[in-house]
Enzyme design. Structure first.
Site, short mmCIF file in Angstrom:
data_model
loop_
_atom_site.label_atom_id
_atom_site.label_comp_id
_atom_site.label_asym_id
_atom_site.label_seq_id
_atom_site.Cartn_x
_atom_site.Cartn_y
_atom_site.Cartn_z
N ILE A 13 0.84 -1.21 0.00
CA ILE A 13 0.00 0.00 0.00
C ILE A 13 0.87 1.25 0.00
CG2 ILE A 13 -1.92 1.15 1.14
CD1 ILE A 13 -2.68 -1.42 2.44
N ASP A 59 15.37 0.88 9.52
CA ASP A 59 14.33 0.37 10.41
C ASP A 59 13.63 1.55 11.12
OD1 ASP A 59 12.90 -0.90 12.49
OD2 ASP A 59 14.43 -2.46 12.70
N THR A 122 -5.72 -0.13 10.58
CA THR A 122 -6.59 -1.14 9.98
C THR A 122 -7.94 -1.22 10.71
OG1 THR A 122 -6.81 -3.53 9.71
CG2 THR A 122 -5.37 -2.83 11.46
N ASP A 123 -8.95 -1.69 9.99
CA ASP A 123 -10.26 -1.92 10.62
C ASP A 123 -10.21 -3.08 11.61
OD1 ASP A 123 -10.03 -3.98 8.73
OD2 ASP A 123 -11.94 -3.55 7.74
N GLU A 124 -9.14 -3.90 11.53
CA GLU A 124 -9.06 -5.08 12.40
C GLU A 124 -8.92 -4.71 13.87
OE1 GLU A 124 -6.48 -8.20 11.30
OE2 GLU A 124 -6.99 -8.05 9.18
N TYR A 158 -1.25 -9.58 15.22
CA TYR A 158 -1.13 -8.45 14.27
C TYR A 158 -2.07 -7.32 14.67
CZ TYR A 158 -2.41 -5.59 10.26
OH TYR A 158 -2.73 -4.51 9.45
N LYS A 162 -1.42 -3.42 16.08
CA LYS A 162 -1.91 -2.23 15.38
C LYS A 162 -2.79 -1.40 16.33
CE LYS A 162 -1.40 -1.06 11.67
NZ LYS A 162 -0.33 -0.27 10.98
N HIS A 284 -10.11 -16.68 13.50
CA HIS A 284 -10.42 -16.02 12.22
C HIS A 284 -11.60 -15.04 12.34
CE1 HIS A 284 -10.92 -16.97 7.62
NE2 HIS A 284 -10.76 -15.68 7.86
P1 NAD Z 1 3.22 -4.86 3.46
O1 NAD Z 1 3.56 -5.98 4.36
O2 NAD Z 1 2.97 -5.13 2.01
O3 NAD Z 1 4.38 -3.76 3.52
C1 NAD Z 1 4.98 -3.37 4.71
C2 NAD Z 1 6.22 -2.56 4.38
O4 NAD Z 1 6.80 -2.12 5.61
C3 NAD Z 1 7.30 -3.38 3.64
O5 NAD Z 1 7.85 -2.61 2.60
C4 NAD Z 1 8.33 -3.66 4.72
O6 NAD Z 1 9.65 -3.79 4.21
C5 NAD Z 1 8.21 -2.40 5.59
N1 NAD Z 1 8.65 -2.63 6.97
C6 NAD Z 1 8.31 -3.66 7.80
N2 NAD Z 1 8.94 -3.52 8.98
C7 NAD Z 1 9.68 -2.38 8.91
C8 NAD Z 1 10.53 -1.70 9.81
N3 NAD Z 1 10.76 -2.17 11.04
N4 NAD Z 1 11.11 -0.56 9.41
C9 NAD Z 1 10.90 -0.07 8.16
N5 NAD Z 1 10.12 -0.68 7.25
C10 NAD Z 1 9.51 -1.81 7.62
O7 NAD Z 1 1.98 -4.14 4.14
P2 NAD Z 1 0.71 -3.43 3.47
O8 NAD Z 1 -0.33 -4.44 3.23
O9 NAD Z 1 1.17 -2.56 2.38
O10 NAD Z 1 0.23 -2.55 4.71
C11 NAD Z 1 0.76 -1.24 4.92
C12 NAD Z 1 0.09 -0.61 6.10
O11 NAD Z 1 -1.30 -0.51 5.88
C13 NAD Z 1 0.25 -1.39 7.40
O12 NAD Z 1 0.42 -0.46 8.45
C14 NAD Z 1 -1.08 -2.12 7.56
O13 NAD Z 1 -1.36 -2.35 8.90
C15 NAD Z 1 -2.02 -1.11 6.95
N6 NAD Z 1 -3.25 -1.67 6.36
C16 NAD Z 1 -3.18 -2.69 5.47
C17 NAD Z 1 -4.35 -3.14 4.87
C18 NAD Z 1 -4.32 -4.25 3.82
O14 NAD Z 1 -5.38 -4.65 3.34
N7 NAD Z 1 -3.17 -4.76 3.41
C19 NAD Z 1 -5.57 -2.57 5.22
C20 NAD Z 1 -5.60 -1.55 6.18
C21 NAD Z 1 -4.43 -1.10 6.73
O1 DAU Z 2 -8.84 -5.56 7.15
C1 DAU Z 2 -7.59 -5.02 6.88
C2 DAU Z 2 -6.53 -6.10 6.94
O2 DAU Z 2 -6.68 -6.88 5.74
C3 DAU Z 2 -5.12 -5.56 7.05
O3 DAU Z 2 -4.98 -4.90 8.28
C4 DAU Z 2 -4.08 -6.68 6.93
O4 DAU Z 2 -2.78 -6.12 6.90
C5 DAU Z 2 -4.32 -7.43 5.64
O5 DAU Z 2 -3.42 -8.51 5.52
C6 DAU Z 2 -5.77 -7.92 5.59
O6 DAU Z 2 -5.99 -8.92 6.61
P1 DAU Z 2 -6.80 -10.28 6.32
O7 DAU Z 2 -6.40 -11.27 7.32
O8 DAU Z 2 -8.24 -9.98 6.13
O9 DAU Z 2 -6.18 -10.60 4.84
P2 DAU Z 2 -5.71 -11.97 4.14
O10 DAU Z 2 -5.39 -11.60 2.72
O11 DAU Z 2 -4.69 -12.68 4.92
O12 DAU Z 2 -7.04 -12.84 4.15
C7 DAU Z 2 -8.27 -12.36 3.60
C8 DAU Z 2 -9.33 -13.42 3.90
O13 DAU Z 2 -9.06 -14.59 3.10
C9 DAU Z 2 -9.36 -13.88 5.33
O14 DAU Z 2 -10.71 -14.14 5.70
C10 DAU Z 2 -8.56 -15.20 5.31
C11 DAU Z 2 -8.86 -15.75 3.94
N1 DAU Z 2 -7.81 -16.54 3.29
C12 DAU Z 2 -6.53 -16.05 3.27
C13 DAU Z 2 -5.53 -16.74 2.61
C14 DAU Z 2 -4.11 -16.22 2.58
C15 DAU Z 2 -8.14 -17.74 2.64
O15 DAU Z 2 -9.30 -18.19 2.64
N2 DAU Z 2 -7.14 -18.40 1.97
C16 DAU Z 2 -5.86 -17.96 1.93
O16 DAU Z 2 -5.01 -18.61 1.30
#
Ligand code: NAD
Ligand code: DAU
Length: 342
Positions: A13, A59, A122-124, A158, A162, A284
């Site tokens: 992101i 870091d 995150t919404d989590e 996780y 957060k 879950h």
């Molecule tokens: P990601 O795991 O793809 O990327 C995380 C990045 O942070 C990576 O580039 C990693 O190298 C860097 N990082 C990790 N530890 C670090 C450290 N100690 N110092 C510096 N850099 C570091 O994550 P993402 O899915 O892009 O999520 C980004 C942010 O958005 C997170 O804070 C996550 O909680 C939040 N978020 C994610 C989602 C989602 O759906 N993925 C939804 C809502 C919020």
């Molecule tokens: O809601 C925001 C969050 O969304 C972020 O804070 C997290 O960083 C991000 O990883 C994501 O969390 P989830 O746990 O919802 O995402 P994930 O992609 O791991 O899983 C999405 C859903 O799919 C969840 O209900 C678990 C399920 N799943 C996941 C994997 C990897 C499967 O059914 N099969 C799979 O192989």
């Protein structure tokens, strides 16, 4: 706001946000601070102009690097995190270190230099909701959604780290006058997402001749938003948000996992049932859903990429066209899941 630091800007992101800023705000210089963990990838920033984007590998929990960078910045947009629930269930420590100590280190530096801070969360943090009764075959719940008044109730290591990081930011605003905002967003999808996550895992499984893997009964609901809409929302909050406020980001994209998987299979020309049910994730979360009225009404934000089918088709195309971006890692990611029965 001329010089911003984007932590985690080489991740999924964060890198999409850097592209968004470069494409839409030519006056802004971005310094990416990223440790390049397994989830960070320099290639996510390839092709961006060197005079607009600098990558500093480091870091966020390293107070020296953070101090040096924050001293020269107008704002910090904080994406860096350990982000995968499944990993946090196996080894929580990096989550505590990065998500809690890392956030603490950043807000201490922002306090020292009075630098604007935006915390991406995150919404989590709110836990989960009952299934909605208006979705066929689902549950009895009234379909309520998370708002910024919902009590915190995180489920996994996780989400609890957060939640803890959000609380640190809130305390720094109240006790030290930190100029901070917080956003809590729902599940993102789009290009550059690590293949451990649900949507890219299934797309790359199919591209690799592996059957997709669905946890449990697949009825868990996620509220999908295209990552470009997350980027525009974060920019809106950074530039127009009220200090001390929390904004929830979502685009009314609720879908259960089985529906998402069936759509991926259909878009990739596979039979609807060509997947395996695998072991469920412990603890879950059942359903997430965001009420983003505050962000829409107070700050005038609107999502643009709300056609999930089109967004998913474009995401499938991206993974198809960029095999070199993910292929080398695929085997190791699947071996790790297989060890866990997933
Ligand atoms: P990601 O795991 O793809 O990327 C995380 C990045 O942070 C990576 O580039 C990693 O190298 C860097 N990082 C990790 N530890 C670090 C450290 N100690 N110092 C510096 N850099 C570091 O994550 P993402 O899915 O892009 O999520 C980004 C942010 O958005 C997170 O804070 C996550 O909680 C939040 N978020 C994610 C989602 C989602 O759906 N993925 C939804 C809502 C919020
Ligand atoms: O809601 C925001 C969050 O969304 C972020 O804070 C997290 O960083 C991000 O990883 C994501 O969390 P989830 O746990 O919802 O995402 P994930 O992609 O791991 O899983 C999405 C859903 O799919 C969840 O209900 C678990 C399920 N799943 C996941 C994997 C990897 C499967 O059914 N099969 C799979 O192989």
């Amino acid at each position: 706001m001329k010089n911003i630091i984007v932590t985690g800007g080489a991740g999924f992101i964060g890198s999409n946000f850097v592209h968004y800023v470069v494409n839409n705000h030519p006056e802004v210089h971005v310094t990416v601070l990223d440790k390049l963990t397994y989830a960070g990838n320099k290639a996510n920033l390839a092709g961006l102009p060197a005079d607009r984007v600098e990558l500093v590998v480091g870091d966020i929990a390293d107070a020296k690097i953070v101090d040096e960078l924050v001293a020269k910045a107008d704002a910090v947009v904080h994406y860096a995190a350990e982000s995968h629930n499944d990993n946090s269930l196996k080894d929580p420590y990096p989550f505590v270190e990065t998500n809690l100590i890392g956030t603490y280190t950043l807000i201490e530096a922002c306090r020292k230099y009075d630098v604007r801070f935006h915390h991406v969360s995150t919404d989590e943090v709110y836990g989960d909701l009952p299934l909605r009764k208006d979705l066929p075959g689902h549950g009895d719940g009234p379909g309520e959604k998370f708002t910024d008044k919902t009590p915190y109730n995180p489920s996994s290591p996780y989400s609890s780290t957060k939640a803890g990081s959000d609380l640190l930011v809130k305390a720094w605003v109240r006790s030290f006058g930190l100029r901070a905002t917080i956003s809590n967003c729902s599940n993102n999808y789009g290009p550059y997402q690590h293949i451990e996550k649900f949507i890219p895992r299934q797309i790359t499984n199919i591209l690799s001749g592996i059957r997709p893997k669905l946890y449990g009964d697949g009825k868990n609901v996620r509220d999908w938003i295209h990552t470009n809409d997350h980027s525009s929302a974060v920019w809106t909050i950074l530039t127009k948000g009220e200090i001390g406020e929390t904004y929830l980001i979502g685009a009314d994209g609720e879908q259960d996992n089985i529906t998402v998987l069936e759509l991926i299979l259909e878009l990739m020309g596979q039979p609807k049932d060509a997947y395996d049910h695998v072991k469920d994730r412990p603890g879950h979360d059942l359903r997430y859903a965001i009420d983003s009225t505050k962000l829409r009404e107070e700050l005038g934000w609107k999502p643009q990429f709300t056609n999930f089918r089109d967004g998913l088709a474009a995401t499938i195309q991206w993974y198809t066209d960029n095999r070199e971006w993910w292929e080398a890692e695929k085997q190791a990611v699947e071996q790790k899941y297989a060890k866990n029965g997933q």
